[in-house]
Scaffold this motif. Structure first.
Motif, PDB file in Angstrom:
ATOM      1  N   THR A 270      -3.840   3.257  -9.761  1.00  0.00           N
ATOM      2  CA  THR A 270      -4.895   4.269  -9.547  1.00  0.00           C
ATOM      3  C   THR A 270      -5.430   4.322  -8.028  1.00  0.00           C
ATOM      4  O   THR A 270      -5.674   3.460  -7.249  1.00  0.00           O
ATOM      5  N   PRO A 271      -5.322   5.900  -7.420  1.00  0.00           N
ATOM      6  CA  PRO A 271      -5.606   5.903  -5.985  1.00  0.00           C
ATOM      7  C   PRO A 271      -6.790   5.979  -5.531  1.00  0.00           C
ATOM      8  O   PRO A 271      -7.785   6.331  -6.528  1.00  0.00           O
ATOM      9  N   GLU A 272      -7.306   5.462  -4.507  1.00  0.00           N
ATOM     10  CA  GLU A 272      -8.633   5.755  -4.078  1.00  0.00           C
ATOM     11  C   GLU A 272      -8.436   7.226  -3.122  1.00  0.00           C
ATOM     12  O   GLU A 272      -7.608   7.141  -2.243  1.00  0.00           O
ATOM     13  N   GLU A 273      -9.132   8.153  -3.292  1.00  0.00           N
ATOM     14  CA  GLU A 273      -9.136   9.415  -2.603  1.00  0.00           C
ATOM     15  C   GLU A 273     -10.060   9.265  -1.242  1.00  0.00           C
ATOM     16  O   GLU A 273     -11.271   9.083  -1.547  1.00  0.00           O
TER      17      GLU A 273
ATOM     18  N   ILE B 196       0.658   5.486   0.393  1.00  0.00           N
ATOM     19  CA  ILE B 196      -0.565   6.623   1.017  1.00  0.00           C
ATOM     20  C   ILE B 196       0.474   7.844   0.721  1.00  0.00           C
ATOM     21  O   ILE B 196       1.386   8.180   1.384  1.00  0.00           O
TER      22      ILE B 196
ATOM     23  N   LEU C 223      -4.533   9.982  -0.599  1.00  0.00           N
ATOM     24  CA  LEU C 223      -4.688   9.331  -1.891  1.00  0.00           C
ATOM     25  C   LEU C 223      -4.019   7.881  -1.362  1.00  0.00           C
ATOM     26  O   LEU C 223      -2.889   7.822  -1.011  1.00  0.00           O
ATOM     27  N   VAL C 224      -4.799   6.828  -1.526  1.00  0.00           N
ATOM     28  CA  VAL C 224      -4.382   5.475  -1.176  1.00  0.00           C
ATOM     29  C   VAL C 224      -4.204   4.616  -2.460  1.00  0.00           C
ATOM     30  O   VAL C 224      -5.251   4.254  -3.202  1.00  0.00           O
ATOM     31  N   PHE C 225      -2.963   3.934  -2.756  1.00  0.00           N
ATOM     32  CA  PHE C 225      -2.832   3.207  -3.770  1.00  0.00           C
ATOM     33  C   PHE C 225      -2.567   1.769  -3.267  1.00  0.00           C
ATOM     34  O   PHE C 225      -2.000   1.420  -2.523  1.00  0.00           O
ATOM     35  N   ASN C 226      -3.775   0.759  -3.597  1.00  0.00           N
ATOM     36  CA  ASN C 226      -3.570  -0.664  -3.235  1.00  0.00           C
ATOM     37  C   ASN C 226      -3.071  -1.374  -4.240  1.00  0.00           C
ATOM     38  O   ASN C 226      -3.460  -1.168  -5.371  1.00  0.00           O
TER      39      ASN C 226
ATOM     40  N   ALA D  35      -0.268  -1.144  -5.867  1.00  0.00           N
ATOM     41  CA  ALA D  35       0.531  -0.186  -6.897  1.00  0.00           C
ATOM     42  C   ALA D  35       1.919  -0.801  -7.208  1.00  0.00           C
ATOM     43  O   ALA D  35       2.474  -1.718  -6.549  1.00  0.00           O
TER      44      ALA D  35
ATOM     45  N   GLU E 285       0.896  -1.194   0.062  1.00  0.00           N
ATOM     46  CA  GLU E 285       0.037   0.039   0.059  1.00  0.00           C
ATOM     47  C   GLU E 285       0.875   1.122  -0.079  1.00  0.00           C
ATOM     48  O   GLU E 285       1.930   1.161   0.568  1.00  0.00           O
TER      49      GLU E 285
END
Length: 127
Positions: free
Chosen positions: A65-68, A34, A42-45, A47, A32
């Motif tokens: 693609t990050p999750e905001e 962050i 912005l969290v990239f799982n 990545a 992960e």
């Protein structure tokens, strides 16, 4: 000179050229990533992370693609993060402050908690 026939550079050839110029490239097996901003995290799982070291200057490339999410909400104690004493201060930050200020981990953690996790302020208080 750079490979003929529309194929671009051969990845192996590119890696050899970079090594000749003193640039080391390393893939990092990140679970992960962050990125914290004042407005959101912005969290990239899953990545793809690549570290490039060009004569001591480290650069990280994150592909994904990050999750905001809401600022400060990412990376909490989810998934069994290794945090001692139930503190929200990451152990890596405690180690860094303890090393920089030449103090024990307990004292470093207290300084970080008193400064809301601000590394520089914690070190400054301890010096």
């Amino acid at each position: 000179m750079f490979g003929g026939g529309g194929g671009g550079l051969n990845p192996r050839k590119m890696e050899q050229m970079m090594q000749q110029m003193g640039i080391d490239v390393e893939d990092i097996d990140a679970e992960e990533v962050i990125i914290r901003t004042s407005e959101h995290d912005l969290v990239f799982n899953d990545a793809e992370v690549t570290k490039m070291d060009a004569r001591g200057q480290e650069t990280y490339q994150i592909i994904g693609t990050p999750e905001e999410v809401e600022a400060g909400s990412a990376g909490g104690d989810a998934g069994g993060a290794d945090e001692s004493g139930g503190s929200a201060i990451p152990d890596d930050d405690v180690d860094l402050v303890a090393t920089r200020a030449g103090v024990g981990e307990d004292e470093a953690r207290e300084a970080l908690e008193a400064n809301d996790g601000d590394l520089a302020a914690a070190v400054e208080d301890l010096e």
